[in-house]
Design a protein around this motif. Structure first.
Motif, PDB file in Angstrom:
ATOM      1  N   UNK A  13       0.835  -1.199   0.000  1.00 13.10           N
ATOM      2  CA  UNK A  13       0.000   0.000   0.000  1.00 13.10           C
ATOM      3  C   UNK A  13       0.872   1.252   0.000  1.00 13.10           C
ATOM      4  N   UNK A  14       2.007   1.195   0.694  1.00  9.51           N
ATOM      5  CA  UNK A  14       2.927   2.330   0.769  1.00  9.51           C
ATOM      6  C   UNK A  14       3.967   2.335  -0.353  1.00  9.51           C
ATOM      7  N   UNK A  15       4.303   1.167  -0.877  1.00 15.24           N
ATOM      8  CA  UNK A  15       5.380   1.011  -1.860  1.00 15.24           C
ATOM      9  C   UNK A  15       5.038   1.685  -3.190  1.00 15.24           C
ATOM     10  N   UNK A  16       6.009   2.475  -3.703  1.00 18.35           N
ATOM     11  CA  UNK A  16       5.848   3.121  -5.015  1.00 18.35           C
ATOM     12  C   UNK A  16       6.631   2.398  -6.111  1.00 18.35           C
ATOM     13  N   UNK A  17       7.218   1.244  -5.769  1.00 21.55           N
ATOM     14  CA  UNK A  17       7.958   0.420  -6.729  1.00 21.55           C
ATOM     15  C   UNK A  17       9.158   1.160  -7.328  1.00 21.55           C
ATOM     16  N   UNK A  18       9.902   1.848  -6.482  1.00 19.53           N
ATOM     17  CA  UNK A  18      11.056   2.623  -6.961  1.00 19.53           C
ATOM     18  C   UNK A  18      12.258   1.747  -7.287  1.00 19.53           C
ATOM     19  N   UNK A  19      12.354   0.555  -6.652  1.00 18.82           N
ATOM     20  CA  UNK A  19      13.440  -0.365  -6.944  1.00 18.82           C
ATOM     21  C   UNK A  19      14.678  -0.209  -6.085  1.00 18.82           C
ATOM     22  N   UNK A  20      14.686   0.754  -5.192  1.00 23.53           N
ATOM     23  CA  UNK A  20      15.864   0.960  -4.350  1.00 23.53           C
ATOM     24  C   UNK A  20      16.153  -0.288  -3.519  1.00 23.53           C
ATOM     25  N   UNK A  21      15.129  -0.884  -2.935  1.00 19.45           N
ATOM     26  CA  UNK A  21      15.327  -2.016  -2.022  1.00 19.45           C
ATOM     27  C   UNK A  21      16.039  -3.180  -2.683  1.00 19.45           C
ATOM     28  N   UNK A  22      15.588  -3.586  -3.857  1.00 16.93           N
ATOM     29  CA  UNK A  22      16.229  -4.746  -4.467  1.00 16.93           C
ATOM     30  C   UNK A  22      17.528  -4.394  -5.173  1.00 16.93           C
ATOM     31  N   UNK A  23      17.762  -3.127  -5.430  1.00 16.99           N
ATOM     32  CA  UNK A  23      19.048  -2.725  -6.005  1.00 16.99           C
ATOM     33  C   UNK A  23      20.149  -2.616  -4.952  1.00 16.99           C
ATOM     34  N   UNK A  27      22.520  -9.468  -0.844  1.00 19.50           N
ATOM     35  CA  UNK A  27      22.388 -10.912  -0.982  1.00 19.50           C
ATOM     36  C   UNK A  27      21.324 -11.329  -1.994  1.00 19.50           C
ATOM     37  N   UNK A  28      20.703 -10.361  -2.622  1.00 15.29           N
ATOM     38  CA  UNK A  28      19.633 -10.605  -3.593  1.00 15.29           C
ATOM     39  C   UNK A  28      18.466 -11.368  -2.971  1.00 15.29           C
ATOM     40  N   UNK A  29      18.220 -11.062  -1.701  1.00 16.17           N
ATOM     41  CA  UNK A  29      17.031 -11.589  -1.040  1.00 16.17           C
ATOM     42  C   UNK A  29      15.796 -11.011  -1.705  1.00 16.17           C
ATOM     43  N   UNK A  30      15.879  -9.732  -2.041  1.00 13.43           N
ATOM     44  CA  UNK A  30      14.775  -9.055  -2.715  1.00 13.43           C
ATOM     45  C   UNK A  30      15.023  -9.012  -4.214  1.00 13.43           C
ATOM     46  N   UNK A  31      13.963  -9.075  -4.961  1.00 11.62           N
ATOM     47  CA  UNK A  31      14.032  -8.979  -6.409  1.00 11.62           C
ATOM     48  C   UNK A  31      12.824  -8.219  -6.908  1.00 11.62           C
ATOM     49  N   UNK A  32      12.685  -8.139  -8.213  1.00 12.48           N
ATOM     50  CA  UNK A  32      11.545  -7.409  -8.764  1.00 12.48           C
ATOM     51  C   UNK A  32      10.642  -8.346  -9.549  1.00 12.48           C
ATOM     52  N   UNK A  33       9.368  -8.041  -9.466  1.00 15.44           N
ATOM     53  CA  UNK A  33       8.358  -8.768 -10.230  1.00 15.44           C
ATOM     54  C   UNK A  33       7.828  -7.813 -11.298  1.00 15.44           C
ATOM     55  N   UNK A  34       6.603  -8.011 -11.694  1.00 16.06           N
ATOM     56  CA  UNK A  34       6.025  -7.185 -12.744  1.00 16.06           C
ATOM     57  C   UNK A  34       5.994  -5.710 -12.344  1.00 16.06           C
ATOM     58  N   UNK A  35       6.341  -4.861 -13.299  1.00 18.64           N
ATOM     59  CA  UNK A  35       6.325  -3.404 -13.136  1.00 18.64           C
ATOM     60  C   UNK A  35       7.163  -2.904 -11.961  1.00 18.64           C
ATOM     61  N   UNK A  36       8.231  -3.611 -11.640  1.00 20.93           N
ATOM     62  CA  UNK A  36       9.146  -3.176 -10.589  1.00 20.93           C
ATOM     63  C   UNK A  36       8.687  -3.449  -9.174  1.00 20.93           C
ATOM     64  N   UNK A  37       7.641  -4.226  -9.015  1.00 22.33           N
ATOM     65  CA  UNK A  37       7.143  -4.558  -7.674  1.00 22.33           C
ATOM     66  C   UNK A  37       8.179  -5.414  -6.951  1.00 22.33           C
ATOM     67  N   UNK A  55      16.808   2.458   3.497  1.00 24.96           N
ATOM     68  CA  UNK A  55      16.829   3.296   2.294  1.00 24.96           C
ATOM     69  C   UNK A  55      15.473   3.442   1.603  1.00 24.96           C
ATOM     70  N   UNK A  56      14.472   2.731   2.077  1.00 23.32           N
ATOM     71  CA  UNK A  56      13.144   2.823   1.470  1.00 23.32           C
ATOM     72  C   UNK A  56      12.542   4.198   1.747  1.00 23.32           C
ATOM     73  N   UNK A  57      12.309   5.004   0.695  1.00 25.42           N
ATOM     74  CA  UNK A  57      11.754   6.344   0.911  1.00 25.42           C
ATOM     75  C   UNK A  57      10.285   6.322   1.331  1.00 25.42           C
ATOM     76  N   UNK A  58       9.633   5.195   1.165  1.00 26.55           N
ATOM     77  CA  UNK A  58       8.204   5.088   1.469  1.00 26.55           C
ATOM     78  C   UNK A  58       7.918   4.428   2.812  1.00 26.55           C
ATOM     79  N   UNK A  59       8.985   4.035   3.532  1.00 29.34           N
ATOM     80  CA  UNK A  59       8.864   3.331   4.808  1.00 29.34           C
ATOM     81  C   UNK A  59       7.951   2.112   4.647  1.00 29.34           C
ATOM     82  N   UNK A  60       8.161   1.381   3.562  1.00 28.85           N
ATOM     83  CA  UNK A  60       7.291   0.258   3.214  1.00 28.85           C
ATOM     84  C   UNK A  60       7.890  -1.104   3.540  1.00 28.85           C
TER      85      UNK A  60
END
Length: 72
Positions: A13-23, A27-37, A55-60
């Motif tokens: 709900x808070x995430x804007x799909x900016x991609x900072x987290x998975x970038x 350890x590549x725990x996080x990745x991206x799905x459709x449309x940068x989710x 580093x998440x600007x949305x506190x998500x």
């Protein structure tokens, strides 16, 4: 001593799909799905560095250490 384990919660709900987290995830725990989710690809790889959370600007993102009860 057992390896610590973590959970990673993503508030979509808070995430804007900016991609900072998975970038920034080392350890590549996080990745991206459709449309940068962002998605949790492999929670066992998480080392609890909190880079994604800090580093998440949305506190998500919320990273928490799993508590293991020792009944022995």
């Amino acid at each position: 001593m057992a390896k610590k384990s973590y959970t990673v919660e993503i508030n979509y709900t808070l995430c804007k799909k900016c991609g900072i987290c998975y970038n920034v995830c080392p350890t590549q725990t996080l990745g991206s799905a459709e449309l940068g989710k962002p998605i949790v690809q492999d929670i066992d790889k998480c080392i609890g560095c909190l880079m994604c959370e800090r580093l998440c600007p949305d506190i998500a993102i919320n990273v928490m250490e799993k508590v293991v009860e020792n009944n022995g």
